[in-house]
Write an enzyme that holds these catalytic residues in place. Structure first.
Site, short mmCIF file in Angstrom:
data_model
loop_
_atom_site.label_atom_id
_atom_site.label_comp_id
_atom_site.label_asym_id
_atom_site.label_seq_id
_atom_site.Cartn_x
_atom_site.Cartn_y
_atom_site.Cartn_z
N PRO A 160 42.91 42.14 36.79
CA PRO A 160 43.75 41.24 36.29
C PRO A 160 43.97 40.23 37.24
O PRO A 160 44.78 40.15 38.01
CB PRO A 160 44.93 42.09 35.88
CG PRO A 160 45.15 43.41 36.59
CD PRO A 160 43.31 43.45 36.83
N GLU A 161 44.42 38.85 36.69
CA GLU A 161 44.37 37.58 37.30
C GLU A 161 45.68 37.30 36.93
O GLU A 161 46.05 37.76 35.99
CB GLU A 161 43.51 36.81 37.10
CG GLU A 161 41.99 36.66 38.26
CD GLU A 161 41.25 35.90 38.52
OE1 GLU A 161 42.52 34.56 39.17
OE2 GLU A 161 39.88 35.14 38.88
N LYS A 218 51.71 38.06 41.47
CA LYS A 218 50.82 38.78 40.55
C LYS A 218 51.66 40.17 40.61
O LYS A 218 51.32 41.11 39.98
CB LYS A 218 49.32 39.10 40.59
CG LYS A 218 48.07 37.73 40.45
CD LYS A 218 46.91 38.19 40.56
CE LYS A 218 46.10 38.59 41.72
NZ LYS A 218 44.73 38.84 41.57
N ARG A 220 32.68 37.96 48.22
CA ARG A 220 33.56 37.72 46.48
C ARG A 220 31.99 36.87 45.90
O ARG A 220 31.74 35.25 46.83
CB ARG A 220 35.14 37.10 46.83
CG ARG A 220 35.50 37.78 47.36
CD ARG A 220 36.42 38.83 46.71
NE ARG A 220 36.22 39.45 45.18
CZ ARG A 220 37.69 38.73 45.32
NH1 ARG A 220 38.46 38.25 45.91
NH2 ARG A 220 37.78 38.76 43.81
#
Ligand SMILES: [Zn+2]
Length: 272
Positions: A2-3, A57, A261
């Site tokens: 989740p961002e 976050k 990434r």
């Protein structure tokens, strides 16, 4: 993973349902998920959910005189269920609330984190303390970014993910922000100009806002707190669009690994 927009959606959804609910007791089925002392964590009993805020976050539950911090990391999810539902294998923590309700923390990868902190110690908590400005913080200026970027020759793609400079951009939105700013992901950070720093800030705000309004981007197994999947789709330009054509120039989108990434970019729009 989740961002920030997804975390914001979880925050809003939980708050709407649970504001004013009291935690009657807590069952922890996987103690390793608790970063603070387990006995202290049980202090949550008899606290009321006053508010839920977000720092980067991290979800921060305001519970009378303490905060509960929660980071979803890779696969953390919350479910709200009627009391008495049997815990599944990946249901790691049960918060038994009043109103015949259970709040369940579920995490298939078990990388998430939960902790409690005293109210006056929130900004001393290591993970919170080292976090850079929120993208919407007015202290985040082009001069600030430029100064930070001047100090490193790492690829801008990698540096954008560094939450100590400014928080909130995960891999999906880092890819999108670089595309919107016409910056190649391999550019050394110290070669990003002052004007481009402003573009990065503006595009971060714009893209995160749009994604938040859409309820976050649903990719892979992310589900919102009520287990809803696939309801929101945010229009992405490069992320996860390998071999599809660029919506701006028609060139095929490239995907390469940069420091572990996935970097998605358009070689033409992001040639420099
Ligand atoms: Zn293009």
């Amino acid at each position: 993973m989740p961002e920030m927009p997804e975390v914001e959606t979880v925050r809003k959804t939980l708050l709407k349902k649970l504001r004013g609910y009291k935690i009657e007791s807590v069952d922890v089925y996987y103690p390793k998920i608790i970063e603070s002392n387990l006995d202290e964590f049980k202090k949550l009993s008899n606290k009321t959910i006053k508010d839920i805020i977000r720092i980067g976050k991290w979800l921060v539950f305001d519970l009378d005189d303490i905060y509960m911090l929660s980071h979803l990391r890779m696969e953390g999810k919350y479910f709200i269920k009627e009391k008495g539902t049997k815990a599944g294998f990946h249901d790691l923590v049960y918060f038994h609330l009043d109103h015949d309700t259970d709040l369940i923390y579920n995490d298939t990868r078990r990388f998430g984190a939960l902790a409690i902190v005293d109210k006056d110690k929130l900004y001393d908590y290591p993970a919170i303390k080292k976090m850079g400005y929120d993208p919407y913080d007015e202290k985040l200026t082009k001069e600030y970014l430029f100064e930070k970027y001047q100090k490193t020759r790492k690829y801008i793609k990698t540096v954008l993910l560094d939450q100590t400079i400014f928080s909130g951009l995960g891999n999906i939105y880092a890819n999108e922000v670089l595309f919107a700013s016409n910056i190649n992901p391999y550019r050394p950070a110290n070669k990003v100009t002052l004007d481009e720093c402003q573009k990065i800030i503006d595009n971060s705000r714009k893209i995160l806002k749009k994604a938040t309004e859409a309820g976050g981007t649903t990719i892979r197994s992310y589900t919102s707190s009520l287990g809803v999947t696939g309801r929101f789709q945010f229009d992405l330009f490069v992320h996860a669009r390998e071999k599809e054509v660029c919506k701006v120039c028609g060139e095929p989108i490239i995907c390469e690994q940069i420091n572990g990434r996935s970097a998605y970019y358009c070689p033409k729009c992001q040639s420099k």
